[in-house]
Design an enzyme around this catalytic site. Structure first.
Site, PDB file in Angstrom:
ATOM      1  CG  ASP A 139      -2.285   0.602   0.927  1.00 56.33           C
ATOM      2  OD1 ASP A 139      -2.320   1.832   0.774  1.00 56.33           O
ATOM      3  OD2 ASP A 139      -3.292  -0.128   0.850  1.00 56.33           O
ATOM      4  CG  HIS A 153      -5.585   3.437   1.287  1.00 58.26           C
ATOM      5  ND1 HIS A 153      -5.109   2.181   0.980  1.00 58.26           N
ATOM      6  CD2 HIS A 153      -6.909   3.413   1.038  1.00 58.26           C
ATOM      7  CE1 HIS A 153      -6.098   1.427   0.561  1.00 58.26           C
ATOM      8  NE2 HIS A 153      -7.213   2.151   0.576  1.00 58.26           N
ATOM      9  CB  SER A 206      -9.374  -0.588   0.168  1.00 59.38           C
ATOM     10  OG  SER A 206     -10.030   0.532   0.729  1.00 59.38           O
TER      11      SER A 206
END
Length: 800
Positions: free
Chosen positions: A535, A577, A725
């Site tokens: 990520d 994120h 996600s």
């Protein structure tokens, strides 16, 4: 022939006597009648002729030796050549006959010279090598290349034979050979495919090691079969010999060479660690704090809270670069003290040298000179770019006197430029090799005036005849802003993830209290499930996650305006994120270990090459699960190959869909359906979200889920996030619980990887889906409550 051999001892003495007397005709007659059958006899005759300076007899014997077909001349000549070199190993004995053979005007094939090179190298005969190598150097490159790499005894090249012979001429002989072709230092040989540099380090010969790395530094990047670079052999030498002095000398030598020679962090890491995991940070890039969402002050507080480091990071003694935020646009008004905290933290971490230090200071409230001196004095700074108008040269003298490259910024104040160009000011920087001066156009002076100042300043510097490069330019003071793409956030809601994971947490608590061959908790901690989070990186300062992070790697490079390539740290993030995904996984399984693969700073700069590298890295780390909450809409063969390779190693791969609902299009790596489990999200009521994709392998709750973000972004608080996600991270956590359960239920089988297979995990999920829900997963249906957990119940669950 028999009569010749029978009478040979008598005639041999007579022949030797004739040679010593210089009786040419008698020697000629006896050799014709009784030619010596052995190389020793020929060499004895030649040595006698040489000793008594009978050149005509020596030449005759050599002619006879070379031309006589009946003696198999080429083989015999080489035998005599080799024997002479061998004898020359004794003190005060020169290989005169071997040298004479090389001096004679006869035509040899390249392969014959190759054999002679092998003989000379085997005994490390410096005089012969000095004569032979110039001859070989005259051949075309392809022929020379072949001869220098030809394998001889035990499959060793001439260079390796010299190293194995090891005598007082070793360094000189090695220098002769690698002068012809320094790339020989990359040639691997032997059982472990080591290079000559590996061998030199292992022997502890610092002089030889220095010669090699000075001649061909890239030999430092070559690994043996176990993934060890030459640097790794220092510790092996230390442990084997106990010679700490020699080991320390080699350590300092190689660290310095690696650090100065290689500009790329990736190359420095290769030379320093090879494929091994015990790594330290080699750089520090804090440019993400240029973002309006990031707070440098909070970061500085976290790394020095209560006098203790909160990150657990380790740094090398030498850093390739340190890049600080642009203080013109950094949030917080305490950056003077924050910067001091940062440098104090680096010093406490053992950092002593920084190759490139770049600090974009504030134009309106720059850091004072005294603080600059206090911050920099504990370090050696090689290249300094402190963007501060009219920085005092006295500060440079006091703090970074040994600087190699210096970038100064002028406000256009002529008094300052005059002082900089006075005799004895810049000249005191004895190590300086390049000076760059930028005269900043602030609007207070016309362009014409600045151009005049620039020319006058350059003229004054030329008169000083300073011995370094000087570049003077006129530029602007910029403080551009950078945008950020963030995960879409839902409105705050009462629902929390613990509502759905209560039973799975009860499962862990029960598992901790298990009594069996080993206490459950100890076994879980000693055998954690390893999850790779591919990520945008993970905030190491977030204490709710940091204890779970085993290691990280960044595959993101940042190219500055000057062309310098920096590495974006995996443990500092521009986008929340990755940290949020790691938070969700650890909420589900507090005992897992995370392997962070940073592949992007923001979603906008995601490239498939970085993801491929991260997957291959995760395979090398031996992870159990790879969690990928990102998508591409174009197929990539490299990505497909990496996914197949991971699946073939029985690594479970869990990927998100693209949240495009009914208009879904190709999504990778989720569409590699034979190798991965793809995930879309449901509402908290377990109904597919409007953006859920029907092609997903399974659906999981993924709406209004509370996740921890980076502490230094925004308010640094937890946030509620939604999307596939989110669901993917939760499924990765749940899958890791299942693997934990299976691993404990079968402790005697260390190789058991049944549920690491995509097909078996999918079957397990199918057996425990929500009743009536199409492919919908819910933790309460996977971890059904049991009274008195035990091994039998576990085996029943995992074999049902």
């Amino acid at each position: 022939m028999n009569s010749t051999q029978t009478s040979q001892p008598i005639d041999s003495e007579q022949l030797q006597s004739s040679v010593s007397r210089g009786d040419y005709e008698e020697v000629q007659r006896l050799i014709e009648l009784f030619p010596p059958p052995y190389r020793k006899d020929w060499l004895d005759l030649l040595e006698i002729a040489w000793k008594h300076e009978r050149r005509d007899i020596r030449d005759f014997i050599l002619d006879k030796l070379e031309k006589s077909e009946s003696l198999g001349a080429p083989g015999m000549v080489r035998d005599v050549f080799e024997l002479d070199i061998c004898r020359s190993q004794s003190p005060q004995r020169e290989p005169t006959i071997a040298l004479a053979l090389l001096e004679r005007n006869h035509s040899l094939r390249p392969e014959d010279y190759g054999k002679r090179l092998g003989d000379a190298a085997r005994y490390n005969s410096l005089p012969v090598l000095e004569k032979l190598l110039p001859i070989i150097n005259k051949y075309p490159h392809a022929v020379k290349y072949k001869l220098l790499r030809q394998k001889h005894e035990n499959g060793l090249t001439p260079l390796e034979l010299v190293l194995r012979a090891k005598n007082k001429h070793t360094v000189a002989s090695v220098e002769l050979i690698i002068r012809l072709d320094p790339k020989l230092l990359e040639v691997q040989a032997g059982y472990y495919h080591r290079t000559p540099l590996h061998g030199a380090v292992e022997s502890g010969d610092a002089q030889l090691v220095k010669l090699m790395v000075d001649s061909w530094p890239r030999a430092l990047l070559v690994h043996d079969d176990d993934g060890n670079p030459p640097y790794h052999y220092i510790e092996e030498f230390r442990q084997r010999t106990g010679d700490n002095i020699a080991a320390d000398i080699m350590t300092e030598l190689l660290q310095e060479k690696i650090f100065r020679e290689f500009k790329s962090v990736a190359e420095i890491r290769e030379a320093r660690y090879g494929t091994h995991d015990t790594r330290k940070e080699l750089s520090l890039d804090l440019s993400d704090f240029d973002l309006p969402t990031h707070y440098f002050t909070k970061f500085a507080q976290d790394i020095s809270k209560y006098g203790r480091d909160q990150t657990g990071l380790r740094f090398e003694k030498m850093l390739t670069y340190v890049q600080l935020p642009n203080f013109d646009r950094s949030n917080g008004n305490q950056f003077h003290d924050d910067t001091q905290k940062l440098f104090r933290w680096l010093h406490d971490k053992g950092v002593r040298l920084i190759r490139d230090l770049s600090i974009p200071d504030s134009r309106s409230t720059p850091i004072p000179d005294e603080q600059i001196e206090e911050m920099l004095q504990p370090f050696t700074i090689l290249n300094l770019n402190w963007r501060r108008l009219d920085l005092s040269i006295d500060t440079i003298h006091a703090s970074v006197r040994d600087v190699h490259e210096l970038h100064l910024y002028s406000s256009g104040n002529w008094a300052v430029l005059c002082y900089w160009s006075m005799p004895g000011v810049l000249g005191q920087l004895e190590q300086l090799v390049k000076l760059t001066v930028t005269i900043v156009s602030t609007g207070e002076r016309s362009r014409a005036r600045l151009e005049k100042y620039k020319k006058d300043f350059e003229d004054r510097l030329k008169l000083l005849r300073l011995g370094f490069e000087i570049v003077v330019t006129i530029g602007l003071w910029t403080s551009d802003s950078i945008g950020i793409l963030r995960e879409s956030h839902a409105k705050p809601h009462e629902y929390t993830i613990s509502d759905e994971l209560r039973l799975s947490h009860s499962f862990l608590e029960e598992l901790e209290s298990l009594k069996g061959p080993e206490p459950g908790r100890d076994y879980i901690k000693e055998n954690p499930i390893k999850i790779a989070v591919i990520d945008s990186g993970v905030d190491q300062c977030r204490t709710t996650i940091s204890d779970n992070i085993e290691r990280g790697e960044s595959f993101v490079e940042i190219r500055s305006e000057s062309g310098m390539v920096r590495e974006s740290p995996w443990w500092l993030v521009a986008d929340p994120h990755g940290t949020q995904m790691a938070s969700l996984i650890t909420q589900v399984n507090p005992y897992c270990k995370l392997y962070v693969g940073k592949v992007a700073r923001y979603r906008g700069d995601l490239v498939v090459e970085n993801v491929v590298k991260a997957i291959n890295w995760a395979i090398e780390q031996g992870v159990d699960i790879i969690s990928i909450s990102l998508v591409f809409h174009k197929a990539s063969e490299d990505l497909a190959t990496a996914i197949r390779e991971a699946a073939s190693k029985h690594i479970l791969i869990i990927c998100s869909r693209a949240d495009l609902g009914a208009i879904a299009k190709d999504t990778f790596p989720a569409d590699y359906k034979d190798q991965v489990i793809s995930i879309s999200a449901t509402t908290r009521n377990l109904k597919p979200r409007a953006d859920a994709e029907a092609r997903a392998s399974f659906l999981m709750v993924g709406e209004d889920i509370l996740a921890d973000g980076p502490k230094y972004i925004g308010a640094g608080l937890s946030d509620r996030i939604s999307g596939s996600s989110v669901a993917t991270a939760l499924v990765a956590g749940i899958a890791s619980l299942i693997l934990t359960h299976d691993r404990y239920a079968n402790p005697e089988d260390n190789t058991r990887r049944v549920y690491h297979r995509r097909s078996e995990m999918a079957k397990f999920f199918e057996r425990h889906m929500v009743p009536g829900g199409k492919n919908v997963l819910q933790p309460s249906h996977i971890f059904a409550p049991y009274d008195g957990w035990g091994k039998d119940e576990m085996l029943k669950l995992f074999n049902s």
